[in-house]
Design a protein around this motif. Structure first.
Motif, PDB file in Angstrom:
ATOM      1  N   ARG A 178      16.028 -14.410  20.729  1.00 31.83           N
ATOM      2  CA  ARG A 178      16.798 -14.459  19.490  1.00 31.83           C
ATOM      3  C   ARG A 178      16.161 -13.477  18.519  1.00 31.83           C
ATOM      4  N   ALA A 180      11.993  -9.865  17.963  1.00 34.96           N
ATOM      5  CA  ALA A 180      12.673 -11.034  18.520  1.00 34.96           C
ATOM      6  C   ALA A 180      11.644 -11.928  19.193  1.00 34.96           C
ATOM      7  N   ALA A 215      14.193 -18.121  21.837  1.00 32.65           N
ATOM      8  CA  ALA A 215      14.889 -19.048  20.952  1.00 32.65           C
ATOM      9  C   ALA A 215      14.258 -20.431  20.991  1.00 32.65           C
ATOM     10  N   GLY A 235      15.171 -17.292  13.488  1.00 34.77           N
ATOM     11  CA  GLY A 235      16.537 -17.744  13.342  1.00 34.77           C
ATOM     12  C   GLY A 235      16.665 -19.151  12.788  1.00 34.77           C
ATOM     13  N   THR A 278      18.966  -8.619  23.572  1.00 32.19           N
ATOM     14  CA  THR A 278      19.280  -9.974  23.117  1.00 32.19           C
ATOM     15  C   THR A 278      19.506 -10.878  24.298  1.00 32.19           C
TER      16      THR A 278
END
Length: 406
Positions: free
Chosen positions: A157, A251, A254, A330, A406
């Motif tokens: 993410r 990044a 996640a 995020g 991604t």
């Protein structure tokens, strides 16, 4: 570069290691890299800590400052070194790559071998028609093999932030530096710098706005955006050629993986726990992975490999599961955006009177949850036939100038 540490650990444990490299040739580009004390201790366990310690630059203070250089959270690096038993060290990536590569026997790395799939059987792992006892997945933050092993995992993410890194050379000796990190509360922009033992200065900058794609134009934009900051920011940018600045979009995973080992397959480094670089822990955690992997496989034969890798998972996964959720990209969190480089003071003893950044909390969580150093977690298997290990890697990371996948 970092998979070479795992190869060294496994070779020292007496196993036959082959590194399958996707690129046609070995290369390591990029700027500097900060090795925090836990990373230096891991390199000590691999027999590589001495040269790294010799390159520790003698600067005592770090921490977080406002953009003018006024301290928000001051930290004492000397106290940290005395407490932990290792310094914070800043190196160039090519130098570290050469150090790690020199520890491997000739012929360990096979280039031009892209691996897209693994097939595990009861007694080994098949890779492109060849059998090995153990496969170690170390193909980076955007790992395709990780996605194949855990298809339900959401993967990376983006943080929404861009980061630039470089090393300024020929810096005037009388330039006043502000070691640590400068923060602009208006925009969330950051600028950090750390002196190196060879006279260079490693620096990084982060931002969330749109910057020019053209390197010279982006260079001017970076400088103008920091024109009213502490003088070292503009001076270090001026001392660096535009083409020597490496820019990425940051990044991280996640969410943590459900396991860092599945049967005879283990994950290591960014493939296992990709994180944003503000923690200063990407390389350090990979080094700790390498030490733990070598430790659990010491004395293990091919038949014991799955049990050894289960022990590796038990050692290395909990620290990343317990890290504060607020540090995950995020997710909602208070305060300014995360940074693009390691603050050399994070994790160091702090003096009162400053704000604590959330990135420091997550880094501290990684350390606190880790338990004993992985080099002390020896397996108890009797010595067997040595294990054949295939380590799968992909060159990249900060040496690339393109966005992370991604």
């Amino acid at each position: 570069m970092l998979p070479a540490a795992a190869s060294t650990a496994l070779h020292r444990a007496g196993h036959a290691v082959t590194v399958l490299e996707r690129a046609g040739e070995l290369r390591e580009t990029g700027a500097g890299i900060g090795i925090m004390p836990n990373g230096v201790l891991a390199l000590d366990a691999l027999g590589l800590g001495g040269p790294v310690r010799e390159r520790a630059a003698p600067f005592a203070e770090g921490g977080i400052r406002d953009r003018h250089g006024r301290a928000l959270l001051a930290t004492d690096r000397s106290a940290l070194r005395d407490l932990v038993g290792a310094p914070v060290t800043v190196l160039t990536r090519p130098w570290l790559h050469r150090l790690l590569a020199a520890a491997l026997p000739a012929g360990t790395v096979v280039t031009g071998r892209a691996v897209t799939a693994l097939r595990e059987g009861p007694t080994g792992v098949e890779i492109d028609g060849h059998r090995t006892d153990v496969a170690v997945v170390a193909d980076g933050a955007g790992s395709r093999l990780r996605a194949a092993l855990f298809p339900a995992h959401p993967g990376l993410r983006r943080s929404g932030e861009s980061a630039a890194r470089s090393v300024a050379t020929g810096v005037p000796a009388d330039l006043p530096l502000a070691p640590g990190e400068l923060l602009d509360h208006r925009t969330g922009d950051r600028f950090g710098c750390m002196p190196m033992s060879d006279g260079g200065v490693y620096w990084y900058a982060t931002w969330r706005d749109t910057a020019p794609d053209d390197p010279p134009a982006r260079h001017r934009w970076l400088r103008e955006r920091r024109a009213d900051w502490h003088p070292c920011a503009a001076a270090l940018i001026d001392a660096t050629a535009p083409e020597a600045v490496h820019v990425v979009q940051t990044a991280q995973l996640a969410r943590p993986l459900p396991a860092l080992a599945v049967g005879r397959v283990a994950l290591l480094g960014d493939a296992a726990h990709a994180m944003t670089p503000d923690l200063g822990q990407g390389a350090c955690q990979a080094f700790e992975d390498a030490v733990a992997l070598g430790a659990v496989l010491t004395g293990a034969g091919p038949a014991e490999a799955p049990a050894a890798l289960a022990r590796y998972d038990a050692l290395r996964r909990p620290p990343h599961e317990r890290a504060p959720a607020a540090g995950r990209a995020g997710e909602p969190r208070a305060g300014p955006p995360r940074t693009g480089g390691p603050d050399p003071g994070r994790g160091a003893p702090a003096r009162p009177g400053g704000a604590v950044h959330e990135g420091a909390g997550r880094a501290a969580g990684l350390h606190a949850a880790a338990g004993p150093h992985p080099s002390r977690s020896k397996a108890t298997f009797p010595q067997r036939d040595r294990v054949k290990v295939a380590l799968l890697q992909r060159r990249g990371g900060w040496g690339q100038r393109s966005p992370m996948p991604t």
